[in-house]
Design an enzyme around this catalytic site. Structure first.
Site, PDB file in Angstrom:
ATOM      1  N   ASP A   1       4.790  -5.215   0.699  1.00  0.00           N
ATOM      2  CA  ASP A   1       3.491  -4.548   0.834  1.00  0.00           C
ATOM      3  C   ASP A   1       2.369  -5.511   0.425  1.00  0.00           C
ATOM      4  O   ASP A   1       1.409  -5.125  -0.246  1.00  0.00           O
ATOM      5  CB  ASP A   1       3.433  -3.260   0.028  1.00  0.00           C
ATOM      6  CG  ASP A   1       2.257  -2.364   0.420  1.00  0.00           C
ATOM      7  OD1 ASP A   1       1.552  -2.700   1.408  1.00  0.00           O
ATOM      8  OD2 ASP A   1       2.030  -1.336  -0.251  1.00  0.00           O
TER       9      ASP A   1
ATOM     10  N   ASN B   1      -2.816  -1.601  10.359  1.00  0.00           N
ATOM     11  CA  ASN B   1      -4.140  -1.131   9.929  1.00  0.00           C
ATOM     12  C   ASN B   1      -5.151  -2.270   9.859  1.00  0.00           C
ATOM     13  O   ASN B   1      -5.750  -2.565   8.822  1.00  0.00           O
ATOM     14  CB  ASN B   1      -4.051  -0.387   8.601  1.00  0.00           C
ATOM     15  CG  ASN B   1      -3.488  -1.232   7.470  1.00  0.00           C
ATOM     16  OD1 ASN B   1      -2.807  -2.226   7.702  1.00  0.00           O
ATOM     17  ND2 ASN B   1      -3.783  -0.841   6.241  1.00  0.00           N
TER      18      ASN B   1
ATOM     19  N   HIS C   1       7.021  -5.254   5.505  1.00  0.00           N
ATOM     20  CA  HIS C   1       5.744  -4.602   5.191  1.00  0.00           C
ATOM     21  C   HIS C   1       4.734  -5.632   4.683  1.00  0.00           C
ATOM     22  O   HIS C   1       4.602  -5.869   3.487  1.00  0.00           O
ATOM     23  CB  HIS C   1       6.018  -3.552   4.114  1.00  0.00           C
ATOM     24  CG  HIS C   1       4.915  -2.562   3.919  1.00  0.00           C
ATOM     25  ND1 HIS C   1       5.160  -1.247   3.603  1.00  0.00           N
ATOM     26  CD2 HIS C   1       3.570  -2.675   3.979  1.00  0.00           C
ATOM     27  CE1 HIS C   1       4.016  -0.597   3.477  1.00  0.00           C
ATOM     28  NE2 HIS C   1       3.037  -1.464   3.700  1.00  0.00           N
TER      29      HIS C   1
END
Length: 429
Positions: A304, A90, A56
């Site tokens: 992340d 994204n 991630h």
């Protein structure tokens, strides 16, 4: 032929061995007297792990190269001990086509420091309505197998069901950002509780995560497909995951380093560095996450890594961008928090930061045992080194580092990708 001899490394905490690497492959393990013409990497006192894999990572390219590029993010990953990262979809434009996925793949190969594997969007433009080109992305040169609308939840159960059914045909997995938008909307930015009320910040209750996790594990059971839960943050989600795994449902989950340590009280000073999605939670949630990672309910640590330019982060808390840096500090945080406390040994660190992530992502060249015949992707760790984090020294283009000023025990000494040293002592080799 390129040859590398790693001497005296403690292989996944099982005792000192030498590794001989020839043309990117481990060819011999044991006590190796000599290797003519080899470059020697002395590793006495260091722990050798399979190269770390991050499920991630936000690399921001294309679209926000002011915050990060694939090249700068790859450099941060390499010094953090990673040999492969999954680049989230994204971006701008969104990675929702085969062409977009191949572009990310090619930029990663050009950087050449880690294997950059693109994640494909689940829905077109992350809009949550129409499935993206899942099959075409999988059949492309990028061979996309992980799909996520991360940053947004696939909140429509019908769309999520269709995505799970589609990826089942080729063994893919959908990674879900679990956030019911009706329970925690886009303005929600602080764990819902006494603190959010006192600070006047829109609340993000744990139930907004837990209801989506519960729904999606049931959809996975119904479809016979795989679902992965991104950045788990609550004790309630852990309960659901533990139940689902006991039922034999094909679900995996990740936790971030920051959710293993940082708690919601840090938000009390309105420092936007600590604004992240999902938000920092109370100590009882943090303790549940640590226990779940230790016992295998949570499969993997994922950073992340979410870089932001200063003009996006330096705002009032409610207006600032969500996210924190993580690639360069993840191993140190896990070492300091989990290994020192006896919750993980080094073999378990290899499992949660390399083997399980590689398996979930379908990266067959990563997460392999440090044995003859395996690709020579490895990370050397100094378990006793103490490092004080300095955000100004980061190789990321951004500075939103929640660990700035903290001293962490355990540091990446070197990273090796297919037999080539990519990073050494915090710098690109």
């Amino acid at each position: 032929m390129s040859t590398l001899l790693v001497t005296g490394a403690d292989l996944v905490g099982e005792g000192p061995q030498d590794l001989l690497v020839e043309d990117g492959v481990i060819t011999e393990v044991g006590r190796i007297r000599s290797a003519r013409g080899a470059d020697v990497l002395e590793a006495d006192g260091l722990v050798a792990l399979p190269g770390l894999v991050d499920l991630h990572t936000h690399l921001r390219e294309p679209g926000r190269e002011d915050a990060e590029t694939i090249a700068s993010g790859s450099a941060a990953a390499a010094v953090g001990g990673f040999t492969a990262v999954l680049a989230m979809a994204n971006t701008d434009p969104v990675t929702d086509t085969a062409e977009a996925a191949e572009r990310v793949l090619d930029l990663g190969r050009a950087a050449g420091l880690v294997d950059v594997q693109p994640v494909g969007a689940v829905t077109k433009a992350l809009a949550g309505e129409e499935l993206a080109e899942l099959g075409l992305m999988h059949r492309s040169r990028a061979k996309v197998s992980v799909f996520s609308d991360d940053g947004k939840c696939v909140h429509d159960a019908r769309v999520m069901r269709r995505a799970l059914e589609y990826v089942r045909a080729f063994g893919g997995v959908v990674s879900q950002h679990a956030q019911d938008p009706r329970l925690a909307g886009p303005s929600a930015c602080c764990h819902e509780g006494e603190l959010s009320g006192r600070l006047g910040l829109p609340g993000w209750p744990g139930i907004a995560e837990e209801t989506i996790v519960a729904r999606d594990v049931m959809l996975a059971r119904h479809t016979g497909s795989r679902v992965h839960i991104a950045h788990v943050s609550t004790a309630g989600s852990v309960e659901v995951l533990r139940w689902a795994k006991a039922q034999g449902i094909d679900v995996t989950a990740e936790v971030t380093p920051h959710h293993l340590v940082l708690t919601t009280d840090l938000v009390s000073g309105y420092d936007p560095t600590f604004k992240v999605n999902p938000p920092l939670r109370p100590l009882e949630d943090v303790e549940a996450l640590r226990a779940a990672l230790s016992d295998g309910t949570i499969d993997a640590v994922a950073t992340d890594h979410a870089p932001h330019a200063r003009h996006d982060k330096e705002h009032a808390f409610v207006d600032a961008a969500f996210g924190m840096l993580g690639l360069e500090t993840a191993l140190a945080v896990v070492s300091d928090t989990m290994v020192r406390a006896g919750l993980l040994d080094w073999a378990a660190v290899a499992r949660v930061m390399s083997q399980a992530p590689a398996r979930i992502a379908g990266l067959s060249d990563h997460g392999q045992p440090l044995a003859a015949g395996s690709p020579a992707n490895l990370t050397l760790v100094d378990p006793t080194a103490e490092v004080t984090v300095d955000r100004s020294a980061s190789l990321s283009l951004s500075r939103n580092n929640p660990w700035h000023g903290r001293t962490l025990r355990g540091a990446v000494h070197a990273t090796v990708l297919r037999g080539r040293v990519t990073a050494m002592k915090g710098a690109i080799a």
